[in-house]
Write a protein that holds these residues in place. Sequence first.
Motif, PDB file in Angstrom:
ATOM      1  N   TYR A 150       0.822  -1.217   0.000  1.00  0.00           N
ATOM      2  CA  TYR A 150       0.000   0.000   0.000  1.00  0.00           C
ATOM      3  C   TYR A 150       0.857   1.268   0.000  1.00  0.00           C
ATOM      4  CZ  TYR A 150      -4.795  -1.627   0.052  1.00  0.00           C
ATOM      5  OH  TYR A 150      -6.007  -2.145  -0.324  1.00  0.00           O
ATOM      6  N   ILE A 151       1.883   1.301   0.847  1.00  0.00           N
ATOM      7  CA  ILE A 151       2.678   2.529   0.902  1.00  0.00           C
ATOM      8  C   ILE A 151       3.479   2.710  -0.382  1.00  0.00           C
ATOM      9  CG2 ILE A 151       4.682   1.504   2.070  1.00  0.00           C
ATOM     10  CD1 ILE A 151       3.172   5.042   2.583  1.00  0.00           C
ATOM     11  N   SER A 152       3.898   1.608  -1.010  1.00  0.00           N
ATOM     12  CA  SER A 152       4.617   1.710  -2.273  1.00  0.00           C
ATOM     13  C   SER A 152       3.709   2.237  -3.374  1.00  0.00           C
ATOM     14  CB  SER A 152       5.183   0.345  -2.668  1.00  0.00           C
ATOM     15  OG  SER A 152       6.010   0.454  -3.803  1.00  0.00           O
ATOM     16  N   ALA A 153       2.452   1.820  -3.364  1.00  0.00           N
ATOM     17  CA  ALA A 153       1.508   2.290  -4.380  1.00  0.00           C
ATOM     18  C   ALA A 153       1.111   3.742  -4.152  1.00  0.00           C
ATOM     19  CB  ALA A 153       0.269   1.396  -4.400  1.00  0.00           C
ATOM     20  N   PHE A 154       0.860   4.128  -2.880  1.00  0.00           N
ATOM     21  CA  PHE A 154       0.322   5.457  -2.579  1.00  0.00           C
ATOM     22  C   PHE A 154       1.406   6.502  -2.311  1.00  0.00           C
ATOM     23  CE2 PHE A 154      -3.511   3.031  -2.016  1.00  0.00           C
ATOM     24  CZ  PHE A 154      -4.535   3.915  -2.289  1.00  0.00           C
ATOM     25  N   GLY A 155       2.522   6.114  -1.690  1.00  0.00           N
ATOM     26  CA  GLY A 155       3.553   7.073  -1.334  1.00  0.00           C
ATOM     27  C   GLY A 155       3.153   7.939  -0.149  1.00  0.00           C
ATOM     28  N   GLY A 156       4.002   8.924   0.158  1.00  0.00           N
ATOM     29  CA  GLY A 156       3.714   9.882   1.217  1.00  0.00           C
ATOM     30  C   GLY A 156       4.022   9.367   2.607  1.00  0.00           C
ATOM     31  N   ILE A 157       3.679  10.184   3.606  1.00  0.00           N
ATOM     32  CA  ILE A 157       3.705   9.779   5.011  1.00  0.00           C
ATOM     33  C   ILE A 157       2.253   9.516   5.357  1.00  0.00           C
ATOM     34  CG2 ILE A 157       4.380  10.405   7.358  1.00  0.00           C
ATOM     35  CD1 ILE A 157       6.309  12.462   6.119  1.00  0.00           C
ATOM     36  N   THR A 158       1.901   8.269   5.513  1.00  0.00           N
ATOM     37  CA  THR A 158       0.511   7.846   5.388  1.00  0.00           C
ATOM     38  C   THR A 158       0.095   6.927   6.523  1.00  0.00           C
ATOM     39  OG1 THR A 158       0.740   7.982   2.984  1.00  0.00           O
ATOM     40  CG2 THR A 158      -1.104   6.703   3.813  1.00  0.00           C
ATOM     41  N   THR A 159      -1.117   7.138   7.039  1.00  0.00           N
ATOM     42  CA  THR A 159      -1.684   6.201   8.001  1.00  0.00           C
ATOM     43  C   THR A 159      -2.467   5.133   7.239  1.00  0.00           C
ATOM     44  OG1 THR A 159      -3.773   7.387   8.333  1.00  0.00           O
ATOM     45  CG2 THR A 159      -1.904   8.049   9.702  1.00  0.00           C
ATOM     46  N   LEU A 160      -2.319   3.897   7.685  1.00  0.00           N
ATOM     47  CA  LEU A 160      -3.020   2.771   7.091  1.00  0.00           C
ATOM     48  C   LEU A 160      -3.799   2.072   8.200  1.00  0.00           C
ATOM     49  CD1 LEU A 160      -0.095   1.325   4.925  1.00  0.00           C
ATOM     50  CD2 LEU A 160      -1.990   2.770   4.123  1.00  0.00           C
ATOM     51  N   THR A 161      -5.117   2.014   8.040  1.00  0.00           N
ATOM     52  CA  THR A 161      -5.982   1.325   8.997  1.00  0.00           C
ATOM     53  C   THR A 161      -6.446   0.018   8.370  1.00  0.00           C
ATOM     54  OG1 THR A 161      -6.744   3.436   9.916  1.00  0.00           O
ATOM     55  CG2 THR A 161      -8.078   1.482  10.392  1.00  0.00           C
ATOM     56  N   PHE A 162      -6.208  -1.089   9.069  1.00  0.00           N
ATOM     57  CA  PHE A 162      -6.549  -2.410   8.552  1.00  0.00           C
ATOM     58  C   PHE A 162      -7.803  -2.907   9.268  1.00  0.00           C
ATOM     59  CE2 PHE A 162      -2.058  -1.592   8.266  1.00  0.00           C
ATOM     60  CZ  PHE A 162      -1.796  -1.836   6.921  1.00  0.00           C
ATOM     61  N   GLU A 163      -8.902  -2.923   8.534  1.00  0.00           N
ATOM     62  CA  GLU A 163     -10.168  -3.372   9.101  1.00  0.00           C
ATOM     63  C   GLU A 163     -10.163  -4.884   9.279  1.00  0.00           C
ATOM     64  OE1 GLU A 163     -12.089  -1.164  10.102  1.00  0.00           O
ATOM     65  OE2 GLU A 163     -11.925   0.630   8.845  1.00  0.00           O
ATOM     66  N   LYS A 164     -11.030  -5.376  10.147  1.00  0.00           N
ATOM     67  CA  LYS A 164     -11.078  -6.811  10.415  1.00  0.00           C
ATOM     68  C   LYS A 164     -11.445  -7.625   9.180  1.00  0.00           C
ATOM     69  CE  LYS A 164     -12.197  -6.307  15.337  1.00  0.00           C
ATOM     70  NZ  LYS A 164     -13.192  -6.605  16.404  1.00  0.00           N
ATOM     71  N   ASN A 165     -12.185  -7.009   8.257  1.00  0.00           N
ATOM     72  CA  ASN A 165     -12.583  -7.724   7.046  1.00  0.00           C
ATOM     73  C   ASN A 165     -11.537  -7.655   5.940  1.00  0.00           C
ATOM     74  OD1 ASN A 165     -12.786  -5.110   6.135  1.00  0.00           O
ATOM     75  ND2 ASN A 165     -14.981  -5.173   5.690  1.00  0.00           N
ATOM     76  N   GLY A 166     -10.396  -7.030   6.221  1.00  0.00           N
ATOM     77  CA  GLY A 166      -9.317  -6.950   5.239  1.00  0.00           C
ATOM     78  C   GLY A 166      -9.255  -5.654   4.465  1.00  0.00           C
ATOM     79  N   ASP A 167     -10.270  -4.815   4.569  1.00  0.00           N
ATOM     80  CA  ASP A 167     -10.221  -3.517   3.897  1.00  0.00           C
ATOM     81  C   ASP A 167      -9.118  -2.649   4.499  1.00  0.00           C
ATOM     82  OD1 ASP A 167     -12.325  -4.223   2.299  1.00  0.00           O
ATOM     83  OD2 ASP A 167     -13.845  -3.109   3.418  1.00  0.00           O
ATOM     84  N   VAL A 168      -8.522  -1.813   3.661  1.00  0.00           N
ATOM     85  CA  VAL A 168      -7.452  -0.918   4.106  1.00  0.00           C
ATOM     86  C   VAL A 168      -7.885   0.521   3.841  1.00  0.00           C
ATOM     87  CG1 VAL A 168      -5.027  -0.277   3.889  1.00  0.00           C
ATOM     88  CG2 VAL A 168      -5.719  -2.664   3.559  1.00  0.00           C
ATOM     89  N   VAL A 169      -7.859   1.348   4.883  1.00  0.00           N
ATOM     90  CA  VAL A 169      -8.198   2.766   4.770  1.00  0.00           C
ATOM     91  C   VAL A 169      -6.901   3.557   4.726  1.00  0.00           C
ATOM     92  CG1 VAL A 169      -9.394   4.722   5.818  1.00  0.00           C
ATOM     93  CG2 VAL A 169     -10.349   2.407   6.030  1.00  0.00           C
ATOM     94  N   VAL A 170      -6.725   4.334   3.672  1.00  0.00           N
ATOM     95  CA  VAL A 170      -5.493   5.089   3.438  1.00  0.00           C
ATOM     96  C   VAL A 170      -5.757   6.565   3.712  1.00  0.00           C
ATOM     97  CG1 VAL A 170      -3.721   5.695   1.744  1.00  0.00           C
ATOM     98  CG2 VAL A 170      -4.817   3.426   1.678  1.00  0.00           C
TER      99      VAL A 170
END
Length: 331
Positions: A150-170
Amino acid sequence: MIISRAPVRISLGGGGTDLESYYSKYGGFLISGAIDKYIFISANRRFYNTIRLGYSKTEIVDSYEEIQHGIFKEALRHVQPHDGCGIELVSIADVPANCGLGSSSSFTVSLLNALHAYNRDYLSQKQLAEEACMIEIEKLGQPIGKQDQYISAFGGITTLTFEKNGDVVVDPIKMSDDAIDELERNVLLYYTGIERSASDILSEQNEKSIKDESDVIDSLHQIKKIGYDTRNAFENGNLDKFGELLDVHWNNKKQLSKNISNPFIDSCYEIALKNGAIGGKIMGAGGGGFFMFYAPEKHDLLTRAMKEKGLKPMRFRFDFEGAKILFNMKK
């Protein structure tokens, strides 16, 4: 010819909570920073109707089923060139393999981006990250999380939230330009010279998480909290607090596996604290690769001390572009 690039990363807080064995039960959260060290992939139509791969080895094969390199094989199985001609793929890296900066996932992201561009098929950053996760985690069975893709695709200084169902909030972090400049000045990277595979360490952590072993789960809970505290420190411009949190993070991280540190790594860490660092940690799974330290002053003193231990400094800046096609001229 297509030339793509994707950045590697430094994990700034909450690392390890992106493993499915943890986030599927408790949810994960971390902060990651893409840096200006890249994995480049060139893709070009080949005169012969074969596949030529250039990496640390060279492979020339008639079909993707014959490829030895796992990521190349699965990526070409997933994104087959539409023109039916031969293809040549070559990778170049700014950093060594197995160095703790997520280079394997950056390679996967860069490769997929190049192959899709070769087919004139362009993906969103999220689609690109999810395809990379699918290849590494599902197809190749690697015991890794979703942070690196995810960080390689999006770049930046980024928060990543990993939901229990596997979804990722960027969500890009809300930092002032001055705070970003200060962070770049005071975060120092040093290469230990130790190459190691993350799989063994992460497999151990993964198994303990699946079994809900209290020592590992408690450490990951604390590491996730450090991720939230780091976000607050960044957004408030309190970067020295980040250095203090790194020290707490490192001591919790060492509880995840006995292979994360060793006497040499411990010695380097203690010397760094005596020479200007507030805190630090080994990048990635641990065991070697790059050290990251936060030092608000005495940079020369710290660098001299690390060089005496045989560590090599690497300067960097943050990357805010993520995965990118640099050149596209397909005939």
